[in-house]
Every structure is written in structure tokens, then in C-alpha cells.
Design a protein around this motif. Structure first.
Motif, PDB file in Angstrom:
ATOM      1  N   TYR A 211       0.812  -1.206   0.000  1.00 54.12           N
ATOM      2  CA  TYR A 211       0.000   0.000   0.000  1.00 54.12           C
ATOM      3  C   TYR A 211       0.857   1.273   0.000  1.00 54.12           C
ATOM      4  O   TYR A 211       0.608   2.206  -0.770  1.00 54.12           O
ATOM      5  CB  TYR A 211      -0.915   0.021   1.224  1.00 54.12           C
ATOM      6  CG  TYR A 211      -1.834  -1.168   1.316  1.00 54.12           C
ATOM      7  CD1 TYR A 211      -2.948  -1.279   0.490  1.00 54.12           C
ATOM      8  CD2 TYR A 211      -1.592  -2.202   2.230  1.00 54.12           C
ATOM      9  CE1 TYR A 211      -3.803  -2.367   0.576  1.00 54.12           C
ATOM     10  CE2 TYR A 211      -2.437  -3.291   2.314  1.00 54.12           C
ATOM     11  CZ  TYR A 211      -3.543  -3.381   1.491  1.00 54.12           C
ATOM     12  OH  TYR A 211      -4.373  -4.463   1.568  1.00 54.12           O
ATOM     13  N   SER A 212       1.851   1.328   0.862  1.00 53.61           N
ATOM     14  CA  SER A 212       2.612   2.563   1.049  1.00 53.61           C
ATOM     15  C   SER A 212       3.515   2.910  -0.120  1.00 53.61           C
ATOM     16  O   SER A 212       4.070   4.011  -0.166  1.00 53.61           O
ATOM     17  CB  SER A 212       3.432   2.485   2.345  1.00 53.61           C
ATOM     18  OG  SER A 212       2.563   2.508   3.469  1.00 53.61           O
ATOM     19  N   VAL A 213       3.655   1.998  -1.078  1.00 58.74           N
ATOM     20  CA  VAL A 213       4.412   2.319  -2.288  1.00 58.74           C
ATOM     21  C   VAL A 213       3.831   3.537  -2.999  1.00 58.74           C
ATOM     22  O   VAL A 213       4.546   4.240  -3.728  1.00 58.74           O
ATOM     23  CB  VAL A 213       4.465   1.105  -3.246  1.00 58.74           C
ATOM     24  CG1 VAL A 213       3.103   0.865  -3.892  1.00 58.74           C
ATOM     25  CG2 VAL A 213       5.540   1.269  -4.301  1.00 58.74           C
ATOM     26  N   ILE A 214       2.542   3.826  -2.770  1.00 52.07           N
ATOM     27  CA  ILE A 214       1.922   4.962  -3.444  1.00 52.07           C
ATOM     28  C   ILE A 214       2.663   6.261  -3.141  1.00 52.07           C
ATOM     29  O   ILE A 214       2.728   7.156  -3.992  1.00 52.07           O
ATOM     30  CB  ILE A 214       0.425   5.097  -3.083  1.00 52.07           C
ATOM     31  CG1 ILE A 214       0.228   5.378  -1.606  1.00 52.07           C
ATOM     32  CG2 ILE A 214      -0.335   3.870  -3.513  1.00 52.07           C
ATOM     33  CD1 ILE A 214      -1.233   5.566  -1.196  1.00 52.07           C
ATOM     34  N   PHE A 215       3.246   6.373  -1.947  1.00 47.85           N
ATOM     35  CA  PHE A 215       3.924   7.614  -1.567  1.00 47.85           C
ATOM     36  C   PHE A 215       5.284   7.764  -2.260  1.00 47.85           C
ATOM     37  O   PHE A 215       5.866   8.846  -2.244  1.00 47.85           O
ATOM     38  CB  PHE A 215       4.086   7.677  -0.049  1.00 47.85           C
ATOM     39  CG  PHE A 215       2.780   7.682   0.690  1.00 47.85           C
ATOM     40  CD1 PHE A 215       1.981   8.812   0.697  1.00 47.85           C
ATOM     41  CD2 PHE A 215       2.331   6.540   1.340  1.00 47.85           C
ATOM     42  CE1 PHE A 215       0.749   8.810   1.360  1.00 47.85           C
ATOM     43  CE2 PHE A 215       1.111   6.532   2.002  1.00 47.85           C
ATOM     44  CZ  PHE A 215       0.310   7.667   2.008  1.00 47.85           C
ATOM     45  N   THR A 216       5.769   6.697  -2.857  1.00 47.71           N
ATOM     46  CA  THR A 216       7.060   6.758  -3.559  1.00 47.71           C
ATOM     47  C   THR A 216       6.893   7.072  -5.038  1.00 47.71           C
ATOM     48  O   THR A 216       7.878   7.122  -5.775  1.00 47.71           O
ATOM     49  CB  THR A 216       7.818   5.421  -3.428  1.00 47.71           C
ATOM     50  OG1 THR A 216       7.196   4.426  -4.250  1.00 47.71           O
ATOM     51  CG2 THR A 216       7.865   4.942  -1.982  1.00 47.71           C
TER      52      THR A 216
END
Length: 403
Positions: free
Chosen positions: A195-200
Motif C-alpha cells: 500500500y505505502s508504495v503509493i507515496f514513492t
């Protein structure tokens, strides 16, 4: 992909066997003298088990000489279990795996290339055929597609207030927290890079590059990745989360109990939230700061593969092609909520949100280096979340996930 949403490991002695036929050996293998050809399918549960059983019965109506045997094996134990069972002669004919493990199972020579890849590619969604192609060769049969999106509880947030940007989400959250001290404005499994890959992904930055094949050149140390993760770090206090441990199970519980207004998750949660009585909607992800389109999410393709150890590879391939028919894809959706891998209509008021988000998603890379990414990223995310220097953590992560 309920990735990630990763299912717990199961060792070989604990594997439960649920077979549709009879007369099996204790290890699940079929005695040599049988009237029917038995195709052994390793799959997980959560509705997928019922799908394989029902699809197997339908296939046997077309092929009375074939019986499909469902056997529960958890992910990611499936690959390592196959490595053990194949030399012993008790391997299955078919396994399942998310497409990001493709590089591993191909490099280990555990699965066969797709039969009639041209026909299969034309039948399925373009993103699905691309996801199961490795070094120019297609492997397996894509049985479902997935990405995640923004779920919102209509009793806690009006549809017109659902934020289209992360900045708007933060602004709305401040007022919500003031008026609802015991509830959360927004939750997600922040410690899961799925999920947190979106911030990269700021400014088009992509893990392992645009093609997803740059194993020796991860893009986690770029200025765009660092800037995005600095924003990620700021959310801890802005969203009133503090030291709360938000894993997937906790987030599921908060949303299904009506204690979270918004939640980033996938189609697999539609049925549980409906069962819980939550009146919710699904929208595309908010755009990252400075951008005007939904944040890029991972897209996943769940593949089913004929194993290299299969004693009946052509029959196994016949069954997997059968799973790509509109009738079977619609059955799979009705039982699991998974997005079809072919262009076929399904009855769901939530599909529009997922379909929109899928247009901004990118396939999880399937190179072997992804194994490093999954094993190393949680520590980096946790350190950053707890206040560590973002640039240094991302530099270290970038080095660790080369492969």
C-alpha cells in the motif's frame, strides 16, 4: 492480490487436504489405477476454495474423464512446498501465485510456459498478460486482477466530501478528529509496502523503473521517492494515529465496526464490509501533493500455473483456460469479489471506483529482487513512521533491495 495481505506460512505436515475425488493416498497423491484423470490444484481459501470446487465440477461435466482435486496450501508456502514435493513425485498439477513471484518460480523452473499465449493474451486484460510475461515469455493463466482504492463510510463522511487529494484528506481529518475523538478519519496498513508504495510514486517515480525490470537500480533513493516518504511520515500526527499499530487486521476491524471513516483496501473486503452492515462507497485514491490525478497504486494479477512436475499438463491447461470463460470469471467474482481478468460485466456498484483506480495503477514488478523488497521494506517504513531520517532510510532500503 490479498497481498499482501500475505497469508501465513503453513508447513507441510499442517496442510489440510480437501479433495473432490475419493481413494486418495494420505499425501494427496492418486493411486495409479484410476478410471479418471485427477488434476490436483493447490489453492488458498476465503472463497477461492469454493470457486475451485465448483469450477471443477463444471469442468468435469464437459470432461467426464477428469476430476479436479482441490488441496489447501497457504501462500507463500506454496513455492517452497512445491520445491520439496516435486522431486518426491507428489507435486500438484496446478499452483497459484501472485504475479510478483513470477521471476522466482520461473528461475526455479517450477512452472511451464502458457500454452497458446497469443490466444490467452487476446482474451485477458492487457495488464494481466503483461504481468505474467517474463523475459518475453508468458507463464500461467491470469484468473483475476486487483488493485486497491479508497473505501469510505457514508455515515461518517458525505460522498461530496470524499477527498480527491491527500492534502484535502488531511484537512478534513482535522475537523473529524475534533468531533469524533474515539474514531479514526483514515486508516491503512502503513507498514506494508504493497500500500505505502503509493507515496514513492511522485512525479512518475516507479519501483525498479518504468518497466519494473531494473533489479540493480531500484528507484527508492530518488528525490521524488524521498519527498513522498517525507509526506508519508507527516501523516502519523496529522491523522491522529500516533503510536497506534495499524496492521491489515486492525484496519479491517476498525472499518467494519464503523470506527474509521476511510480505508485503503481492495475488492476482497467488499463482502465482509457488506456483511458487517457498513454503508460504504469506493473511490479512486487521492492525488499526492502537487499532483492532479489519483496516486499510482500497485496492480496485481493472480496467476494459476501448470507445474513442470505435472503428469497431465495438457489437461491442466485445459482446465485453466476454462477458468477464463465469462461464466467462470463471473462465478469467481460472485464467490471471492475478485476483479475479473477478462472484459466481462459483473454486478457491483463498487466496481467503478476500482476500475478508475486500475487506470492509474502499475503492475508489481515480478523480478526476483521483489523478494528483497518485501523482506526489507517493513523495517524502513516503521523507522520512517517513527521519525527516522527519511533520506537515510530510503538510501539504505535502496541498497538492500537490489537483486
Amino acid at each position: 492480490m490479498k497481498t499482501i495481505r500475505r497469508i501465513a506460512l503453513f508447513t507441510v505436515p499442517l496442510i489440510a487436504l480437501f479433495l473432490s475425488g475419493c481413494g486418495k493416498n494420505k499425501d494427496g497423491s492418486v493411486p495409479a489405477k484410476q478410471d479418471k484423470i485427477h488434476i490436483r490444484v493447490w489453492e488458498t481459501d476465503g472463497g477461492i476454495d469454493e470457486f475451485i470446487k465448483q469450477a471443477g465440477k463444471e469442468f468435469s461435466k464437459l470432461r467426464p474423464d477428469v476430476a479436479v482435486d482441490y488441496i489447501y496450501v497457504g501462500l507463500p508456502a506454496m513455492v517452497e512446498t512445491l520445491e520439496i514435493d516435486a522431486p518426491a513425485g507428489v507435486a500438484p498439477d496446478i499452483i497459484t501465485s501472485p504475479h510478483d513471484t513470477l521471476g522466482i518460480i520461473v528461475s526455479k523452473k517450477l512452472v511451464l510456459p502458457t500454452r497458446n499465449p497469443g490466444d490467452i493474451s487476446r482474451k485477458v486484460l492487457g495488464a494481466c498478460s503483461k504481468a505474467l510475461t517474463y523475459n518475453g515469455t508468458m507463464y500461467g493463466y491470469p484468473v483475476s486482477a486487483e488493485t486497491y482504492a479508497l473505501f469510505y463510510n457514508k455515515k461518517l463522511i458525505k460522498e461530496q466530501d470524499v477527498p480527491k487529494t491527500w492534502d484535502a484528506l488531511v484537512g478534513w481529518s482535522g475537523e473529524f478528529i475534533a468531533n469524533n475523538p474515539r474514531r479514526y478519519p483514515f486508516v491503512m496498513d502503513f507498514m506494508n509496502m504493497y500500500y505505502s508504495v503509493i507515496f514513492t510514486t511522485m512525479n512518475g517515480n516507479r519501483l525498479y523503473g518504468e518497466s519494473g525490470s531494473e533489479g540493480q537500480n531500484p528507484h527508492m533513493g530518488t528525490k521524488d521517492a524521498i519527498r513522498g516518504m517525507e509526506f508519508f511520515q507527516s501523516l502519523r500526527e496529522k491523522l491522529g494515529i500516533g503510536s497506534t499499530e495499524l496492521n491489515t487486521a486492525t484496519c479491517d476491524g476498525l472499518f467494519s465496526s464503523g470506527n474509521a471513516a476511510m480505508y485503503v483496501t481492495g475488492l476482497w473486503n467488499v463482502k465482509p464490509f457488506e456483511k458487517a452492515g457498513i454503508d460504504f462507497g469506493v473511490a479512486a485514491l487521492p492525488s499526492l501533493p502537487g499532483e492532479n490525478k489519483p496516486a499510482a497504486s500497485f496492480s496485481g494479477t493472480r496467476g494459476m500455473f501448470v507445474t513442470a512436475a505435472s503428469k497431465h499438463p495438457d489437461v491442466a491447461a485445459d482446465f485453466l483456460e476454462f477458468l477464463l470463460t465469462p461464466e467462470m470469471q463471473q462465478l469467481r467474482f460472485s464467490l471471492t469479489g475478485a476483479m475479473p481478468s477478462i472484459d466481462t460485466a459483473v454486478s457491483s456498484k463498487y466496481m467503478a471506483g476500482f476500475t478508475k483506480q486500475l487506470g492509474y495503477a502499475f503492475p508489481m514488478p515480478s523480478i526476483p529482487a521483489m523478494g528483497n523488497m518485501w523482506s526489507e521494506s517493513s523495517e524502513a517504513l516503521r523507522n520512517i513512521w517513527n521519525g527516522a531520517d527519511v533520506a537515510e532510510e530510503m538510501r539504505l532500503l535502496n541498497e538492500k533491495i537490489k537483486g
